[in-house]
Scaffold this active site. Structure first.
Site, PDB file in Angstrom:
ATOM      1  N   HIS A  61     -27.975   1.640  11.577  1.00  0.00           N
ATOM      2  CA  HIS A  61     -29.231   1.995  10.702  1.00  0.00           C
ATOM      3  C   HIS A  61     -30.068   2.964  11.462  1.00  0.00           C
ATOM      4  O   HIS A  61     -30.659   3.735  11.276  1.00  0.00           O
ATOM      5  CB  HIS A  61     -29.756   0.787  10.111  1.00  0.00           C
ATOM      6  N   GLU A  62     -30.194   2.196  12.863  1.00  0.00           N
ATOM      7  CA  GLU A  62     -31.298   2.865  13.660  1.00  0.00           C
ATOM      8  C   GLU A  62     -30.639   4.343  14.271  1.00  0.00           C
ATOM      9  O   GLU A  62     -31.607   5.253  14.074  1.00  0.00           O
ATOM     10  CB  GLU A  62     -31.596   2.165  15.073  1.00  0.00           C
TER      11      GLU A  62
ATOM     12  N   HIS B  25     -31.543   6.957  11.756  1.00  0.00           N
ATOM     13  CA  HIS B  25     -32.825   7.454  11.926  1.00  0.00           C
ATOM     14  C   HIS B  25     -32.970   8.608  13.064  1.00  0.00           C
ATOM     15  O   HIS B  25     -33.348   9.723  12.492  1.00  0.00           O
ATOM     16  CB  HIS B  25     -33.699   6.360  12.204  1.00  0.00           C
TER      17      HIS B  25
ATOM     18  N   GLU C 214     -36.111   4.840   4.858  1.00  0.00           N
ATOM     19  CA  GLU C 214     -35.242   3.597   5.061  1.00  0.00           C
ATOM     20  C   GLU C 214     -33.989   3.634   4.377  1.00  0.00           C
ATOM     21  O   GLU C 214     -33.121   3.085   4.561  1.00  0.00           O
ATOM     22  CB  GLU C 214     -36.195   2.464   4.603  1.00  0.00           C
TER      23      GLU C 214
END
Length: 313
Positions: free
Chosen positions: A130-131, A134, A201
């Site tokens: 997930h990071e 980003h 998100e």
């Protein structure tokens, strides 16, 4: 498009900064605020990632200090087609994580010791993916600069209250106007942060799940992190709420429903989106398949005794 969005956000926050300066000191105040905003933008572009990492006491780890963690980040970064980011660990009991850096070539991924101690290997992979999403989307520049400028707006608004609140002439605001500046200035900056953060998100959840290969790994991690965030305070985040939107789950206590005033979408909505993605990818969308437990899993490979776990935990 990401750089254009960043430019629009910076322009909006700069305009807010100037507006507060004008209310405090008229035309001169607006010009001073413009100069300060320009300097803040430039400083934030080059240094905001270091400031955020320093705020949370994050220390960098390598393959010698944290071999399993760094190897996992390297593997997931390779899958995502990204350069290897720097890896940091925060000595914080609340399980959480964020990514920072002005571009993929200067990115960093930071996780808390609480995250390493509470998640299974699969769940940790979902969080790191997930990071990295980003980073792939260039959200890290947007998030770190937003945090820096929003913090500056809050400080300027407080300055206007303490130094302008007792003036009732044309040189500055009166007491009522100063109170409004102190409240509405940071609130407006917060709304801009939240509008951007909530959209990003969902996008990072989607891409991160694809990078990891199993959406339900991230779904399981979100449930566990959400539950712990309500019980375990993050003192640094409470003292620096402008950075809350950077974390995978809101680190602040007392947040409410999924509405305009939250930094993140609700965990329930995020899990529903991940379950839908799992069905689309032909993966299991059942939460029972990822072994969710209410508290820290005693079998977690990251939850070994301190003597064998390494210097990060």
């Amino acid at each position: 498009m990401n750089y254009f969005r960043t430019a629009i956000l910076l322009a909006a926050l700069t305009a807010l900064f100037m507006a507060i300066g004008y209310l405090i000191g008229g035309g001169t105040g607006a010009m001073i605020a413009l100069v300060v905003a320009a300097a803040t933008n430039l400083f934030a572009y080059w240094n905001s990632d270091r400031m955020v990492l320093s705020t949370y006491g994050a220390h960098e780890v390598d393959r010698h200090a944290a071999p399993e963690l760094v190897a996992m980040v390297a593997e997931l970064a390779h899958r995502a087609g990204l350069p290897m980011p720097r890896v940091f660990v925060m000595d914080n009991p609340q399980p959480n994580a964020f990514a920072t850096g002005r571009n993929p070539q200067n990115a960093a991924v930071a996780v808390t010791t609480g995250l390493l101690q509470s998640l299974s290997r699969e769940e940790l992979a979902g969080v790191i993916a997930h990071e990295l999403a980003h980073v792939k989307h260039h959200d890290t520049l947007l998030m770190t600069i937003t945090a820096t400028i929003a913090g500056a707006i809050s400080m300027l608004a407080q300055f206007g209250f303490f130094f302008g609140g007792h003036r009732n002439n044309n040189s500055g605001p009166g007491a009522i106007a100063s109170i409004l500046i102190m409240i509405l200035g940071p609130l407006t900056a917060m709304l801009v942060q939240m509008a951007i953060s909530r959209t990003r998100e969902y996008a990072a959840d989607n891409l991160g799940a694809r990078i990891a290969g199993q959406p339900m790994w991230l779904a399981s991690a979100l449930v566990r992190i959400e539950g712990a965030a309500h019980r375990i305070p993050n003192i640094e985040a409470e003292n620096n709420p402008a950075t809350a939107h950077m974390f995978i789950v809101n680190p602040l206590s007392g947040r409410g429903m999924d509405n305009l005033f939250t930094t993140h979408p609700s965990t329930e909505n995020r899990i529903a989106a991940l379950q839908q993605l799992a069905r689309e990818l032909g993966r299991s969308d059942s939460m029972s398949q990822v072994d969710i437990e209410p508290d820290y899993p005693p079998h977690s490979p990251w939850n070994r005794p301190p003597a064998s776990r390494g210097p990060w935990g």
